[in-house]
Write a protein that holds these residues in place. Structure first.
Motif, PDB file in Angstrom:
ATOM      1  N   GLU A  47       0.829  -1.205   0.000  1.00  0.00           N
ATOM      2  CA  GLU A  47       0.000   0.000   0.000  1.00  0.00           C
ATOM      3  C   GLU A  47       0.867   1.261   0.000  1.00  0.00           C
ATOM      4  O   GLU A  47       0.557   2.230  -0.685  1.00  0.00           O
ATOM      5  N   ALA A  48       1.953   1.258   0.758  1.00  0.00           N
ATOM      6  CA  ALA A  48       2.857   2.412   0.786  1.00  0.00           C
ATOM      7  C   ALA A  48       3.507   2.620  -0.576  1.00  0.00           C
ATOM      8  O   ALA A  48       3.678   3.756  -1.023  1.00  0.00           O
ATOM      9  N   ALA A  49       3.845   1.522  -1.256  1.00  0.00           N
ATOM     10  CA  ALA A  49       4.471   1.624  -2.582  1.00  0.00           C
ATOM     11  C   ALA A  49       3.516   2.246  -3.589  1.00  0.00           C
ATOM     12  O   ALA A  49       3.942   2.956  -4.502  1.00  0.00           O
ATOM     13  N   ARG A  50       2.242   1.981  -3.433  1.00  0.00           N
ATOM     14  CA  ARG A  50       1.250   2.543  -4.359  1.00  0.00           C
ATOM     15  C   ARG A  50       1.143   4.054  -4.224  1.00  0.00           C
ATOM     16  O   ARG A  50       0.693   4.741  -5.141  1.00  0.00           O
ATOM     17  N   GLU A  51       1.545   4.574  -3.069  1.00  0.00           N
ATOM     18  CA  GLU A  51       1.398   5.997  -2.798  1.00  0.00           C
ATOM     19  C   GLU A  51       2.639   6.816  -3.150  1.00  0.00           C
ATOM     20  O   GLU A  51       2.625   8.027  -2.991  1.00  0.00           O
ATOM     21  N   ARG A  52       3.697   6.178  -3.617  1.00  0.00           N
ATOM     22  CA  ARG A  52       4.908   6.938  -3.931  1.00  0.00           C
ATOM     23  C   ARG A  52       5.316   6.705  -5.381  1.00  0.00           C
ATOM     24  O   ARG A  52       4.924   5.727  -6.001  1.00  0.00           O
ATOM     25  N   ASP A  53       6.120   7.624  -5.895  1.00  0.00           N
ATOM     26  CA  ASP A  53       6.660   7.453  -7.239  1.00  0.00           C
ATOM     27  C   ASP A  53       7.765   6.415  -7.194  1.00  0.00           C
ATOM     28  O   ASP A  53       8.543   6.364  -6.230  1.00  0.00           O
ATOM     29  N   PRO A  54       7.867   5.572  -8.230  1.00  0.00           N
ATOM     30  CA  PRO A  54       8.930   4.559  -8.254  1.00  0.00           C
ATOM     31  C   PRO A  54      10.309   5.226  -8.228  1.00  0.00           C
ATOM     32  O   PRO A  54      10.517   6.260  -8.868  1.00  0.00           O
ATOM     33  N   PRO A  55      11.269   4.639  -7.504  1.00  0.00           N
ATOM     34  CA  PRO A  55      12.613   5.205  -7.438  1.00  0.00           C
ATOM     35  C   PRO A  55      13.487   4.788  -8.626  1.00  0.00           C
ATOM     36  O   PRO A  55      14.688   5.020  -8.609  1.00  0.00           O
ATOM     37  N   VAL A  56      12.868   4.139  -9.623  1.00  0.00           N
ATOM     38  CA  VAL A  56      13.597   3.728 -10.827  1.00  0.00           C
ATOM     39  C   VAL A  56      12.910   4.322 -12.045  1.00  0.00           C
ATOM     40  O   VAL A  56      11.741   4.696 -11.985  1.00  0.00           O
ATOM     41  N   GLU A  57      13.665   4.384 -13.147  1.00  0.00           N
ATOM     42  CA  GLU A  57      13.108   4.921 -14.388  1.00  0.00           C
ATOM     43  C   GLU A  57      13.265   3.899 -15.499  1.00  0.00           C
ATOM     44  O   GLU A  57      14.268   3.175 -15.561  1.00  0.00           O
ATOM     45  N   ILE A  58      12.294   3.863 -16.380  1.00  0.00           N
ATOM     46  CA  ILE A  58      12.355   2.957 -17.533  1.00  0.00           C
ATOM     47  C   ILE A  58      13.547   3.338 -18.397  1.00  0.00           C
ATOM     48  O   ILE A  58      13.795   4.512 -18.665  1.00  0.00           O
ATOM     49  N   GLY A  59      14.310   2.320 -18.791  1.00  0.00           N
ATOM     50  CA  GLY A  59      15.483   2.525 -19.635  1.00  0.00           C
ATOM     51  C   GLY A  59      16.780   2.667 -18.869  1.00  0.00           C
ATOM     52  O   GLY A  59      17.860   2.597 -19.449  1.00  0.00           O
ATOM     53  N   GLU A  60      16.686   2.871 -17.549  1.00  0.00           N
ATOM     54  CA  GLU A  60      17.885   3.026 -16.728  1.00  0.00           C
ATOM     55  C   GLU A  60      18.317   1.679 -16.150  1.00  0.00           C
ATOM     56  O   GLU A  60      17.517   0.775 -15.970  1.00  0.00           O
ATOM     57  N   THR A  61      19.619   1.559 -15.854  1.00  0.00           N
ATOM     58  CA  THR A  61      20.187   0.332 -15.294  1.00  0.00           C
ATOM     59  C   THR A  61      20.474   0.541 -13.812  1.00  0.00           C
ATOM     60  O   THR A  61      20.994   1.586 -13.415  1.00  0.00           O
ATOM     61  N   TYR A  62      20.118  -0.474 -13.012  1.00  0.00           N
ATOM     62  CA  TYR A  62      20.287  -0.397 -11.558  1.00  0.00           C
ATOM     63  C   TYR A  62      20.992  -1.643 -11.050  1.00  0.00           C
ATOM     64  O   TYR A  62      20.860  -2.715 -11.619  1.00  0.00           O
ATOM     65  N   GLU A  63      21.707  -1.474  -9.951  1.00  0.00           N
ATOM     66  CA  GLU A  63      22.420  -2.569  -9.307  1.00  0.00           C
ATOM     67  C   GLU A  63      21.677  -2.937  -8.028  1.00  0.00           C
ATOM     68  O   GLU A  63      21.280  -2.058  -7.265  1.00  0.00           O
ATOM     69  N   PHE A  64      21.459  -4.235  -7.818  1.00  0.00           N
ATOM     70  CA  PHE A  64      20.778  -4.685  -6.604  1.00  0.00           C
ATOM     71  C   PHE A  64      21.123  -6.138  -6.302  1.00  0.00           C
ATOM     72  O   PHE A  64      21.559  -6.878  -7.178  1.00  0.00           O
ATOM     73  N   GLY A  65      20.914  -6.525  -5.060  1.00  0.00           N
ATOM     74  CA  GLY A  65      21.138  -7.896  -4.628  1.00  0.00           C
ATOM     75  C   GLY A  65      19.928  -8.764  -4.926  1.00  0.00           C
ATOM     76  O   GLY A  65      18.794  -8.316  -4.790  1.00  0.00           O
ATOM     77  N   VAL A  66      20.178  -9.999  -5.323  1.00  0.00           N
ATOM     78  CA  VAL A  66      19.100 -10.940  -5.604  1.00  0.00           C
ATOM     79  C   VAL A  66      18.604 -11.503  -4.270  1.00  0.00           C
ATOM     80  O   VAL A  66      19.362 -12.139  -3.539  1.00  0.00           O
ATOM     81  N   THR A  67      17.329 -11.242  -3.953  1.00  0.00           N
ATOM     82  CA  THR A  67      16.759 -11.744  -2.702  1.00  0.00           C
ATOM     83  C   THR A  67      16.111 -13.108  -2.883  1.00  0.00           C
ATOM     84  O   THR A  67      15.964 -13.854  -1.920  1.00  0.00           O
ATOM     85  N   GLU A  68      15.693 -13.416  -4.111  1.00  0.00           N
ATOM     86  CA  GLU A  68      15.140 -14.734  -4.403  1.00  0.00           C
ATOM     87  C   GLU A  68      15.084 -14.956  -5.909  1.00  0.00           C
ATOM     88  O   GLU A  68      15.141 -14.015  -6.690  1.00  0.00           O
ATOM     89  N   LEU A  69      14.984 -16.217  -6.269  1.00  0.00           N
ATOM     90  CA  LEU A  69      14.752 -16.616  -7.656  1.00  0.00           C
ATOM     91  C   LEU A  69      13.376 -17.267  -7.685  1.00  0.00           C
ATOM     92  O   LEU A  69      13.066 -18.096  -6.831  1.00  0.00           O
ATOM     93  N   THR A  70      12.541 -16.863  -8.629  1.00  0.00           N
ATOM     94  CA  THR A  70      11.169 -17.365  -8.648  1.00  0.00           C
ATOM     95  C   THR A  70      10.656 -17.467 -10.075  1.00  0.00           C
ATOM     96  O   THR A  70      11.243 -16.895 -10.997  1.00  0.00           O
TER      97      THR A  70
END
Length: 120
Positions: free
Chosen positions: A42-65
């Motif tokens: 619900e909180a995520a629905r109320e904020r703008d995403p911190p990423v942009e389409i077309g941009e590359t980001y680095e993050f840790g893999v929390t799970e594979l699904t």
């Protein structure tokens, strides 16, 4: 001594029902983790995403699904925002750090789909 008066029997029955109701509610009700997940969603629905389409980001893999596309995806977060990275290599594991390019947002803009770029 076992209570035999109607009032005592009714009171004992009420206590038993209350205890059973509490147990059933605890077992069948949402877990603390499920409630926290819903609050975060619900909180995520109320904020703008911190990423942009077309941009590359680095993050840790929390799970594979398995993704709705039918393929395995890596799941991770950028500033608490969920990103699903597709086209991952077969040797990728939970805990690996990757770079992925954001391709699109889901309908509610609470997560994004991305494509794997490289391991970091």
């Amino acid at each position: 001594m076992i209570p035999t008066s109607p009032v005592a029997v009714a009171a004992a029955g009420a206590v038993v029902l209350l205890v059973l109701f509490g147990v059933v509610r605890r077992v069948l009700g949402p877990s603390d983790e499920a409630r926290e997940s819903k609050r975060a969603h619900e909180a995520a629905r109320e904020r703008d995403p911190p990423v942009e389409i077309g941009e590359t980001y680095e993050f840790g893999v929390t799970e594979l699904t398995d993704h709705h596309s039918g393929s395995e995806v890596a799941v991770g977060k950028v500033e608490g925002f969920v990103v699903f990275a597709e086209d991952i290599p077969g040797d990728l594991a939970k805990g690996d750090v990757i770079r992925a390019k954001v391709l699109s947002f889901n309908e509610g803009r609470t997560s994004a789909d991305a494509t794997f770029v490289t391991k970091a």
